[in-house]
Design a protein around this motif. Structure first.
Motif, PDB file in Angstrom:
ATOM      1  N   ALA A   1       0.913  -1.109   0.083  1.00 41.66           N
ATOM      2  CA  ALA A   1      -0.103   0.139  -0.120  1.00 41.66           C
ATOM      3  C   ALA A   1       0.886   1.068   0.017  1.00 41.66           C
ATOM      4  O   ALA A   1       1.613   1.373   0.877  1.00 41.66           O
ATOM      5  N   GLN A   2       0.739   2.022  -1.120  1.00 39.04           N
ATOM      6  CA  GLN A   2       1.380   3.516  -1.066  1.00 39.04           C
ATOM      7  C   GLN A   2       0.809   4.278  -0.423  1.00 39.04           C
ATOM      8  O   GLN A   2      -0.269   4.659  -0.510  1.00 39.04           O
ATOM      9  N   LEU A   3       1.539   5.091   0.754  1.00 38.96           N
ATOM     10  CA  LEU A   3       0.835   6.159   1.707  1.00 38.96           C
ATOM     11  C   LEU A   3       1.970   7.125   1.275  1.00 38.96           C
ATOM     12  O   LEU A   3       3.206   6.939   1.188  1.00 38.96           O
ATOM     13  N   ARG A   4       1.453   8.577   1.656  1.00 32.96           N
ATOM     14  CA  ARG A   4       2.096   9.684   1.681  1.00 32.96           C
ATOM     15  C   ARG A   4       3.186   9.942   2.973  1.00 32.96           C
ATOM     16  O   ARG A   4       3.886  10.559   3.056  1.00 32.96           O
ATOM     17  N   SER A   5       2.661   9.090   4.082  1.00 29.82           N
ATOM     18  CA  SER A   5       3.430   9.337   5.278  1.00 29.82           C
ATOM     19  C   SER A   5       3.267   8.175   5.908  1.00 29.82           C
ATOM     20  O   SER A   5       2.224   7.491   5.996  1.00 29.82           O
ATOM     21  N   GLU A   6       4.075   7.981   6.917  1.00 29.48           N
ATOM     22  CA  GLU A   6       4.355   6.848   7.981  1.00 29.48           C
ATOM     23  C   GLU A   6       2.782   6.870   8.794  1.00 29.48           C
ATOM     24  O   GLU A   6       2.626   6.000   9.153  1.00 29.48           O
ATOM     25  N   SER A   7       2.674   8.049   9.066  1.00 31.42           N
ATOM     26  CA  SER A   7       1.603   8.320  10.020  1.00 31.42           C
ATOM     27  C   SER A   7       0.226   7.516   9.510  1.00 31.42           C
ATOM     28  O   SER A   7      -0.691   7.392  10.507  1.00 31.42           O
TER      29      SER A   7
ATOM     30  N   ILE B   1       6.337   4.231   1.646  1.00 38.03           N
ATOM     31  CA  ILE B   1       5.887   5.590   2.115  1.00 38.03           C
ATOM     32  C   ILE B   1       6.391   6.383   0.589  1.00 38.03           C
ATOM     33  O   ILE B   1       7.772   6.368   0.635  1.00 38.03           O
ATOM     34  N   VAL B   2       5.749   7.023   0.068  1.00 32.71           N
ATOM     35  CA  VAL B   2       6.135   7.780  -1.047  1.00 32.71           C
ATOM     36  C   VAL B   2       5.429   9.238  -0.939  1.00 32.71           C
ATOM     37  O   VAL B   2       4.252   9.150  -1.310  1.00 32.71           O
ATOM     38  N   SER B   3       6.027  10.184  -0.583  1.00 30.43           N
ATOM     39  CA  SER B   3       5.482  11.435  -0.422  1.00 30.43           C
ATOM     40  C   SER B   3       4.827  12.432  -1.622  1.00 30.43           C
ATOM     41  O   SER B   3       3.968  12.965  -1.650  1.00 30.43           O
ATOM     42  N   ASP B   4       5.640  12.201  -2.577  1.00 31.32           N
ATOM     43  CA  ASP B   4       5.263  12.916  -3.845  1.00 31.32           C
ATOM     44  C   ASP B   4       5.445  12.011  -4.957  1.00 31.32           C
ATOM     45  O   ASP B   4       6.551  11.612  -5.618  1.00 31.32           O
ATOM     46  N   LEU B   5       4.390  11.528  -5.531  1.00 38.14           N
ATOM     47  CA  LEU B   5       4.246  10.640  -6.694  1.00 38.14           C
ATOM     48  C   LEU B   5       4.470  11.285  -7.902  1.00 38.14           C
ATOM     49  O   LEU B   5       4.769  10.507  -8.890  1.00 38.14           O
ATOM     50  N   THR B   6       4.999  12.591  -7.999  1.00 38.22           N
ATOM     51  CA  THR B   6       5.258  13.201  -9.280  1.00 38.22           C
ATOM     52  C   THR B   6       6.951  13.384  -9.184  1.00 38.22           C
ATOM     53  O   THR B   6       7.406  13.633 -10.456  1.00 38.22           O
ATOM     54  N   LYS B   7       7.711  13.213  -8.334  1.00 36.17           N
ATOM     55  CA  LYS B   7       8.909  13.092  -8.124  1.00 36.17           C
ATOM     56  C   LYS B   7       9.613  11.997  -9.010  1.00 36.17           C
ATOM     57  O   LYS B   7       9.353  10.888  -8.763  1.00 36.17           O
ATOM     58  N   ASP B   8      10.434  12.392  -9.812  1.00 40.69           N
ATOM     59  CA  ASP B   8      10.992  11.357 -10.851  1.00 40.69           C
ATOM     60  C   ASP B   8      11.811  10.149  -9.971  1.00 40.69           C
ATOM     61  O   ASP B   8      12.702  10.706  -9.353  1.00 40.69           O
ATOM     62  N   GLY B   9      11.513   9.081 -10.134  1.00 42.09           N
ATOM     63  CA  GLY B   9      12.011   8.002  -9.651  1.00 42.09           C
ATOM     64  C   GLY B   9      11.765   7.618  -8.079  1.00 42.09           C
ATOM     65  O   GLY B   9      12.015   6.811  -7.527  1.00 42.09           O
ATOM     66  N   SER B  10      10.766   8.308  -7.655  1.00 39.51           N
ATOM     67  CA  SER B  10      10.176   8.183  -6.329  1.00 39.51           C
ATOM     68  C   SER B  10       9.335   6.858  -6.056  1.00 39.51           C
ATOM     69  O   SER B  10       9.257   6.329  -4.845  1.00 39.51           O
TER      70      SER B  10
END
Length: 340
Positions: A35-41, A61-70
């Motif tokens: 499950a991809q979420l933007r924050s650990e919380s 945990i991926v905070s910015d889906l638009t960032k290349d390679g994230s």
């Protein structure tokens, strides 16, 4: 591609209204879900909700889906990707505030999948906003060959002056088009090992299992419209569209990954056409806590925007809940939260 009946699926936007039901549907089907979420919380709620599945639930945990390679690490080793994350911003001034995150987030996820040989199916959750032309006159039946061109034109010509709904719909249109373009070019080059499947639902209603606040305003946008129509009698009477129960949509997403012949296909999934009055009448038969329908209404009037769901039925074999079942279960959910 062969059937994908087990393994690990990355679900982006996993804590949203549709995302949480999608996680549940894949877990119920025996998959491991990352499950991809933007924050650990955000993980605590899902860990508790799906505690019975143990280590079948993972997190990325991926905070910015638009960032290349994230998303490169999140995709590593998965068998399929279900990209359900999509920004919904109905207060954007510049259209790019809505369009760029939708397009770049989609392309970044596709690029990550293209680097991952284990991926066999990429599922992109689009919308009937890319299909239905809101400026069309008279009754129409839409199928997968249809594209909404009007909203992109409005945004291109009016810019900041375009309506918020046009900006939103344009973001969905351009994001889906970018997905198809990426896929066709990569397939031609032989640089990907997976098929793309796009699922296009209309309005999505139903009970919520995502983390919510104390008021009904913490629900997702479509359920807030649903609540306002049924409980407060605030709705746009002329709205004529289609709907699907969120649980059926989540099931459709699982089928879209499991079914070999869904690869390379665009699929409209919808339970049927509706006007708000239909749901108001249904709710008033089920509960005396809702607002009764006021004013004249012809339940037999022809719907101007109908979806042909034959293709999804033939490929996925999907069936849909009734309007009564969706309404009843949603009302029960609101009662639990103290909103009814």
């Amino acid at each position: 591609m062969p059937a994908i009946t087990s393994g690990t699926v990355l679900v982006t936007g996993a804590n949203g209204f549709i995302g949480v039901w999608t996680v549940k549907a894949f877990l119920d089907a025996g998959f491991t879900v990352r499950a991809q979420l933007r924050s650990e919380s955000k993980t605590a709620y899902l860990k508790k909700l799906f505690s019975s599945f143990g280590d079948k639930l993972e997190f990325a945990i991926v905070s910015d889906l638009t960032k290349d390679g994230s998303l490169d690490e999140a995709v590593t080793g998965v068998d399929a990707v279900a990209h359900t994350a999509s920004p919904t911003n109905l207060t954007a001034d510049d259209p790019d505030e809505q369009i760029k995150p939708a397009v770049e987030g989609t392309l970044n996820c596709l690029r990550a999948a293209a680097k991952t040989p284990s991926v066999k199916r990429f599922l992109y959750l689009s919308s009937c906003a890319t299909v239905i032309d809101p400026s069309a006159k008279g009754p129409r039946v839409y199928d997968e060959s249809c594209w909404n061109e009007g909203d992109v034109v409005e945004v291109e010509t009016k810019g900041r002056g375009a309506s918020q709904l046009s900006k939103y719909r344009a973001s969905k249109i351009l994001a889906e088009r970018s997905a198809w373009k990426f896929y066709e070019e990569a397939k031609t080059k032989g640089s990907i090992s997976w098929d793309l499947t796009v699922v296009n639902p209309p309005w999505v209603f139903g009970p919520s299992i995502q983390e919510l606040g104390e008021t009904y305003e913490s629900m997702n946008a479509s359920n807030q419209y649903f609540y306002n129509a049924i409980v407060k009698s605030k709705y746009y009477a002329a709205l004529d569209h289609a709907w699907i129960d969120v649980r059926d949509l989540a099931h459709a997403l699982v089928l879209a990954i499991k079914t070999p012949t869904a690869g390379g296909e665009r699929l409209i999934v919808a339970a049927g056409a509706f006007r708000w009055q239909d749901f108001i009448l249904t709710a008033s038969r089920l509960s005396d806590k809702t607002h009764p329908l006021e004013g004249p209404y012809d339940p037999d009037a022809e719907h101007t925007a109908r979806q042909n769901v034959t293709k999804a039925k033939n490929i996925l074999g999907i069936t849909y809940r009734s309007m009564e079942e969706t309404t009843r279960d949603t009302l029960k959910d609101w009662e639990v939260h103290g909103w009814l």
